[in-house]
Design an enzyme around this catalytic site. Structure first.
Site, PDB file in Angstrom:
ATOM      1  N   SER A 209     171.363  20.317  88.740  1.00 28.45           N
ATOM      2  CA  SER A 209     170.557  20.930  89.793  1.00 28.45           C
ATOM      3  C   SER A 209     171.402  21.908  90.608  1.00 28.45           C
ATOM      4  CB  SER A 209     169.933  19.832  90.662  1.00 28.45           C
ATOM      5  OG  SER A 209     168.872  20.334  91.428  1.00 28.45           O
ATOM      6  N   ASP A 235     169.105  20.577  84.019  1.00 32.75           N
ATOM      7  CA  ASP A 235     167.769  20.637  84.603  1.00 32.75           C
ATOM      8  C   ASP A 235     167.653  21.536  85.832  1.00 32.75           C
ATOM      9  OD1 ASP A 235     165.166  19.725  83.914  1.00 32.75           O
ATOM     10  OD2 ASP A 235     165.104  18.646  85.801  1.00 32.75           O
ATOM     11  N   HIS A 362     164.107  14.342  86.459  1.00 37.45           N
ATOM     12  CA  HIS A 362     165.006  15.398  86.924  1.00 37.45           C
ATOM     13  C   HIS A 362     166.473  14.984  86.797  1.00 37.45           C
ATOM     14  CE1 HIS A 362     166.620  18.750  89.106  1.00 37.45           C
ATOM     15  NE2 HIS A 362     166.943  18.028  90.164  1.00 37.45           N
TER      16      HIS A 362
END
Length: 409
Positions: A209, A235, A362
């Protein structure tokens, strides 16, 4: 049932894959933890299959346990019991960085590589900590035992602290992409000094992230020079990240403000499916929380809402920098819908390796630590230059008499 019917059923049922019985999540987790040892005997030993079992759905009950028996209170409690970082890393480091206006004490977890092994440097996402990569680390070191893993806490996260010139903790942190990338370079070089390495090993950067944007910035600005072998992003892509920022305020307003205990914080992450792997949640959630002065509740350590001024700056231009930077490139996503146009074109041109884990959320490295570790291990092997043998230089061959110089007419 007639003989013909039995024969027909056997012929058709034999073609179907066996289905495991459906088990409620809480019972499934308790069953795994009763029948599996989750702690490795040493940081570089294999962590037990519990971490991967909790995400793949393969269950082997202990012989003494009734598979469908409702778990007892102790089993349910163990599902949310915190795990120590020592189960995953051999040491923690506190590295001081002094500037005229501030002093930052960077905190990191380390499993050192051997003299010939690579160093994987991981950077977590916003609001997480270095222990977000704990389960991944245990799985990765099973595959490449000579490797090392350095997992840092970004400033404003985990146990990394920043104070002003008078020693007072800063209420406003500089979490700009430039600063976070410079912090990575500082930590890596400080670890080199701390461990008395003569040179940096080959480095693979892995970021989740926000961390994906940070490691891309490190690669793009060449902050680690030729030591950087490759980098991977988990991700996050520019397009979907910018879209997600629009709903970030809503998300922050719906999550709990505090928890009565660490165990309840872990349990919330699992029940909300923020993290889908019990073992990983038990080690990664505790550093996200800190006990209040009243000692009756646990609050978020990082105030994500206060980081809002930096959100767009983290991700603008990410796709372009990811594709342009030097080194091997890996993009690991939880769904292909996250790809933006620029990355789709780059993927079709073979500019990077793409892997999709549709069964993960996620937090890919936490939900699927074994699979993530396998992808990263293969990624490293494809980019490993330690076994690369270059042909001898022409000048050297001439000096050795193995080649005659070209005559000029």
């Amino acid at each position: 049932m007639s003989d013909f019917q039995r024969s027909f059923a056997r012929a058709h049922l034999s073609r179907l894959p066996p289905e495991p019985p459906a088990i409620p999540d809480e019972q499934q987790d308790a069953t795994r933890e009763d029948s599996l040892d989750i702690r490795p005997s040493s940081p570089n030993d294999s962590l037990s299959s519990a971490s991967s079992a909790s995400s793949t759905g393969t269950i082997v009950p202990s012989p003494s346990r009734n598979l469908f028996e409702r778990p007892k209170g102790a089993a349910l409690k163990s599902r949310s019991a915190p795990l120590p970082w020592e189960d995953f890393f051999s040491q923690e480091l506190f590295l001081t960085q002094k500037k005229p206006s501030e002093t930052t004490v960077h905190h990191a977890y380390l499993n050192p590589p051997t003299s010939s092994g690579p160093l994987v440097v991981t950077h977590h996402g916003a609001g997480s900590s270095g222990l977000s990569f704990a389960s991944f680390t245990a799985e990765f070191l099973k595959l490449i035992p000579d490797a090392g893993v350095l997992s840092l806490d970004a400033r404003g996260h985990g146990q990394t602290t920043t104070t002003d010139s008078t020693g007072v903790a800063l209420s406003v942190q500089d979490l700009s992409l430039t600063t976070l990338a410079a912090d990575v370079a500082f930590v890596v070089n400080a670890v080199k000094t701390e461990m008395k390495w003569t040179a940096l090993p080959d480095i693979v950067l892995i970021g989740h992230s926000l961390g994906g944007a940070v490691v891309t910035e490190v690669a793009h600005e060449r902050l680690l020079g030729n030591a950087l072998l490759a980098y991977g992003v988990l991700d996050v892509v520019e397009g979907s990240a910018m879209d997600a920022l629009r709903s970030m305020d809503t998300y922050l307003s719906t999550r709990p403000k505090s928890f009565p205990s660490l165990a309840s914080g872990i349990d919330w992450h699992l029940k909300s499916r923020t993290i889908r792997n019990t073992i990983s949640a038990r080690v990664s959630v505790p550093p996200l929380l800190q006990e209040s002065k009243a000692h009756d509740q646990w609050l978020w350590r990082t105030d994500l809402a206060s980081t809002k001024p930096f959100w767009e700056g983290w991700f603008i231009g990410l796709s372009k920098k990811f594709l342009e930077s030097r080194g091997g490139k890996l993009l690991l996503l939880a769904g292909t819908d996250r790809l933006d146009k620029e990355l789709m074109i780059g993927q079709m041109q073979g500019k990077y390796q793409l892997q999709v884990f549709p069964e993960a959320g996620h937090f890919i490295q936490e939900d699927q630590p074994a699979k993530t570790a396998q992808v990263v291990a293969d990624f490293y092997k494809r980019n490993d230059r330690s076994g690369l043998v270059l042909p001898p230089k022409v000048d050297d061959l001439i000096k050795q008499g193995k080649l005659k110089p070209a005559s000029h007419k």
